[in-house]
Design a protein around this motif. Structure first.
Motif, PDB file in Angstrom:
ATOM      1  N   GLY A  56       1.122  -1.116  -0.093  1.00 26.40           N
ATOM      2  CA  GLY A  56      -0.033  -0.002   0.060  1.00 26.40           C
ATOM      3  C   GLY A  56       0.822   1.027   0.152  1.00 26.40           C
ATOM      4  O   GLY A  56       0.418   2.346  -0.528  1.00 26.40           O
ATOM      5  N   ALA A  57       2.063   1.151   0.617  1.00 27.17           N
ATOM      6  CA  ALA A  57       3.045   2.352   0.453  1.00 27.17           C
ATOM      7  C   ALA A  57       3.467   2.757  -0.525  1.00 27.17           C
ATOM      8  O   ALA A  57       4.389   3.709  -0.850  1.00 27.17           O
ATOM      9  CB  ALA A  57       3.832   2.183   1.740  1.00 27.17           C
ATOM     10  N   VAL A  58       3.508   1.777  -1.805  1.00 29.01           N
ATOM     11  CA  VAL A  58       4.292   1.871  -3.203  1.00 29.01           C
ATOM     12  C   VAL A  58       3.658   3.285  -3.497  1.00 29.01           C
ATOM     13  O   VAL A  58       4.436   3.912  -4.275  1.00 29.01           O
ATOM     14  CB  VAL A  58       4.093   0.655  -3.813  1.00 29.01           C
ATOM     15  CG1 VAL A  58       4.486   0.858  -5.232  1.00 29.01           C
ATOM     16  CG2 VAL A  58       4.880  -0.601  -3.178  1.00 29.01           C
ATOM     17  N   GLY A  59       2.465   3.413  -3.410  1.00 28.19           N
ATOM     18  CA  GLY A  59       1.756   4.772  -4.135  1.00 28.19           C
ATOM     19  C   GLY A  59       2.500   5.894  -3.550  1.00 28.19           C
ATOM     20  O   GLY A  59       2.800   7.032  -4.140  1.00 28.19           O
ATOM     21  N   THR A  71       5.891   6.302  -4.911  1.00 28.57           N
ATOM     22  CA  THR A  71       5.819   6.771  -6.411  1.00 28.57           C
ATOM     23  C   THR A  71       5.607   8.085  -6.338  1.00 28.57           C
ATOM     24  O   THR A  71       6.487   8.857  -7.278  1.00 28.57           O
ATOM     25  CB  THR A  71       4.834   6.169  -7.086  1.00 28.57           C
ATOM     26  OG1 THR A  71       5.192   4.641  -7.026  1.00 28.57           O
ATOM     27  CG2 THR A  71       4.913   6.401  -8.474  1.00 28.57           C
ATOM     28  N   LEU A  72       4.937   8.878  -5.566  1.00 30.21           N
ATOM     29  CA  LEU A  72       4.644  10.354  -5.600  1.00 30.21           C
ATOM     30  C   LEU A  72       6.090  10.820  -5.333  1.00 30.21           C
ATOM     31  O   LEU A  72       6.263  11.914  -5.829  1.00 30.21           O
ATOM     32  CB  LEU A  72       3.593  10.683  -4.625  1.00 30.21           C
ATOM     33  CG  LEU A  72       2.196  10.245  -4.918  1.00 30.21           C
ATOM     34  CD1 LEU A  72       1.370  10.843  -3.602  1.00 30.21           C
ATOM     35  CD2 LEU A  72       1.702  10.930  -6.152  1.00 30.21           C
ATOM     36  N   PHE A  73       6.786  10.461  -4.052  1.00 34.57           N
ATOM     37  CA  PHE A  73       7.963  10.888  -3.773  1.00 34.57           C
ATOM     38  C   PHE A  73       8.847  10.678  -4.696  1.00 34.57           C
ATOM     39  O   PHE A  73       9.602  11.921  -5.051  1.00 34.57           O
ATOM     40  CB  PHE A  73       8.481  10.451  -2.528  1.00 34.57           C
ATOM     41  CG  PHE A  73       9.511  10.875  -2.057  1.00 34.57           C
ATOM     42  CD1 PHE A  73       9.505  12.126  -1.285  1.00 34.57           C
ATOM     43  CD2 PHE A  73      10.780  10.327  -2.150  1.00 34.57           C
ATOM     44  CE1 PHE A  73      10.918  12.565  -0.605  1.00 34.57           C
ATOM     45  CE2 PHE A  73      12.064  10.975  -1.625  1.00 34.57           C
ATOM     46  CZ  PHE A  73      11.879  11.835  -0.772  1.00 34.57           C
ATOM     47  N   ILE A  91      16.938   5.802  -3.766  1.00 39.74           N
ATOM     48  CA  ILE A  91      16.801   4.392  -3.233  1.00 39.74           C
ATOM     49  C   ILE A  91      18.126   3.509  -2.730  1.00 39.74           C
ATOM     50  O   ILE A  91      18.043   2.980  -1.616  1.00 39.74           O
ATOM     51  CB  ILE A  91      16.164   3.394  -4.315  1.00 39.74           C
ATOM     52  CG1 ILE A  91      14.607   4.147  -4.573  1.00 39.74           C
ATOM     53  CG2 ILE A  91      16.022   2.015  -3.814  1.00 39.74           C
ATOM     54  CD1 ILE A  91      13.848   3.394  -5.759  1.00 39.74           C
ATOM     55  N   LEU A  92      18.977   3.647  -3.394  1.00 45.63           N
ATOM     56  CA  LEU A  92      20.406   3.061  -3.134  1.00 45.63           C
ATOM     57  C   LEU A  92      21.063   3.717  -1.962  1.00 45.63           C
ATOM     58  O   LEU A  92      21.517   3.065  -1.251  1.00 45.63           O
ATOM     59  CB  LEU A  92      21.489   3.281  -4.421  1.00 45.63           C
ATOM     60  CG  LEU A  92      21.089   2.490  -5.531  1.00 45.63           C
ATOM     61  CD1 LEU A  92      22.176   2.508  -6.659  1.00 45.63           C
ATOM     62  CD2 LEU A  92      21.028   0.927  -5.153  1.00 45.63           C
ATOM     63  N   THR A  93      20.855   5.119  -1.626  1.00 47.05           N
ATOM     64  CA  THR A  93      21.185   5.762  -0.519  1.00 47.05           C
ATOM     65  C   THR A  93      20.371   5.498   0.640  1.00 47.05           C
ATOM     66  O   THR A  93      21.173   4.939   1.814  1.00 47.05           O
ATOM     67  CB  THR A  93      21.090   7.212  -0.818  1.00 47.05           C
ATOM     68  OG1 THR A  93      21.805   7.628  -1.902  1.00 47.05           O
ATOM     69  CG2 THR A  93      21.590   8.044   0.602  1.00 47.05           C
ATOM     70  N   VAL A  94      19.199   5.147   0.630  1.00 51.95           N
ATOM     71  CA  VAL A  94      18.262   4.601   1.581  1.00 51.95           C
ATOM     72  C   VAL A  94      18.577   3.291   1.848  1.00 51.95           C
ATOM     73  O   VAL A  94      18.899   2.871   3.131  1.00 51.95           O
ATOM     74  CB  VAL A  94      16.829   4.451   1.234  1.00 51.95           C
ATOM     75  CG1 VAL A  94      15.946   3.557   2.209  1.00 51.95           C
ATOM     76  CG2 VAL A  94      16.420   5.833   1.265  1.00 51.95           C
ATOM     77  N   LEU A 120      11.044   6.539   2.226  1.00 53.59           N
ATOM     78  CA  LEU A 120      10.435   5.104   1.458  1.00 53.59           C
ATOM     79  C   LEU A 120      10.073   4.024   2.272  1.00 53.59           C
ATOM     80  O   LEU A 120       9.080   3.427   2.079  1.00 53.59           O
ATOM     81  CB  LEU A 120      11.401   5.059   0.129  1.00 53.59           C
ATOM     82  CG  LEU A 120      11.644   5.817  -0.662  1.00 53.59           C
ATOM     83  CD1 LEU A 120      12.820   5.571  -1.718  1.00 53.59           C
ATOM     84  CD2 LEU A 120      10.518   6.437  -1.301  1.00 53.59           C
ATOM     85  N   PRO A 121      10.871   3.489   3.093  1.00 51.51           N
ATOM     86  CA  PRO A 121      10.540   2.275   4.144  1.00 51.51           C
ATOM     87  C   PRO A 121       9.867   2.736   5.131  1.00 51.51           C
ATOM     88  O   PRO A 121       9.470   1.740   6.107  1.00 51.51           O
ATOM     89  CB  PRO A 121      12.073   1.941   4.377  1.00 51.51           C
ATOM     90  CG  PRO A 121      12.889   3.329   4.468  1.00 51.51           C
ATOM     91  CD  PRO A 121      12.453   4.096   3.514  1.00 51.51           C
ATOM     92  N   GLU A 122       9.195   3.991   5.664  1.00 46.90           N
ATOM     93  CA  GLU A 122       8.582   4.342   6.638  1.00 46.90           C
ATOM     94  C   GLU A 122       7.251   3.627   6.588  1.00 46.90           C
ATOM     95  O   GLU A 122       6.765   3.399   5.413  1.00 46.90           O
ATOM     96  CB  GLU A 122       8.354   5.881   6.743  1.00 46.90           C
ATOM     97  CG  GLU A 122       9.297   6.632   7.065  1.00 46.90           C
ATOM     98  CD  GLU A 122       9.952   6.361   8.508  1.00 46.90           C
ATOM     99  OE1 GLU A 122       9.166   6.332   9.373  1.00 46.90           O
ATOM    100  OE2 GLU A 122      11.142   6.117   8.656  1.00 46.90           O
TER     101      GLU A 122
END
Length: 193
Positions: free
Chosen positions: A109-112, A115-117, A141-144, A161-163
């Protein structure tokens, strides 16, 4: 109609959306151990990578243009581009919300939101750096993955992103980044690819 064909919306974007949905289905709940610069290995959910093909396909559509025709066009091409970005973001958010609800998986559900970010980040970077700017979402993404987690696999708040899905700061950051990206797209988009 020429705008849709010139930007290859019907081919590139439809394939990107199909790949986005396929990855939503394939990566649900999956995770992988990746090395971390903060020490040890970090369990990273594969869903963090799902928006990459969609954001890349959107960037390709925005960069594929007819500069001469668009500079003399009567229609507001920048607003059409912004409408395309918003439409793609709405479809991605709806698809991830439906998939997350169907599988009762908050990560899907958090993928949307993610995607906005990432789309907002891509739009800002694209306006600043041109075509190489589309690499910034992947670099984020790689930095995260490399330095965004504390020991115990707890993500730092700046990572967004992983929140968890219900994290208000992550939702606010995603909406602000997307809004800033659309504003930059309308006001400062480059006239040539």
């Amino acid at each position: 109609m020429w705008w849709v064909k010139a930007h290859r919306v019907h081919t590139v974007l439809s394939a990107s959306l199909a790949l986005f949905v396929l990855l939503l289905v394939l990566f649900q709940g999956g995770s992988v151990a990746l090395p971390s610069l903060t020490g040890g290995a970090t369990q990273v959910v594969l869903a963090l990578f799902v928006p990459v093909p969609l954001v890349s396909g959107l960037a390709l559509c925005l960069d594929t243009r007819l500069p001469a025709a668009e500079s003399t066009a009567v229609r507001p091409v920048r607003y059409l581009d912004a409408a395309l970005v918003v439409a793609v973001a709405l479809v991605a958010t709806a698809a991830s919300a439906v998939a997350g609800a169907a599988w009762e998986d908050a990560v899907t559900g958090a993928v949307g939101r993610n995607t906005l970010f990432l789309a907002g980040l891509m739009l800002i970077a694209r306006a600043l750096f041109g075509r190489p700017g589309v690499l910034l979402p992947t670099a984020w993404i790689l930095t995260v993955c490399l330095c965004g987690f504390r020991p115990g696999n707890d993500a730092y708040p700046w990572t967004v992103l992983p929140e968890p899905l219900g994290a208000p700061h992550a939702a606010a950051a995603a909406l602000l980044m997307f809004g800033a990206g659309v504003t930059v797209q309308i006001r400062y988009a480059r006239n040539s690819p």
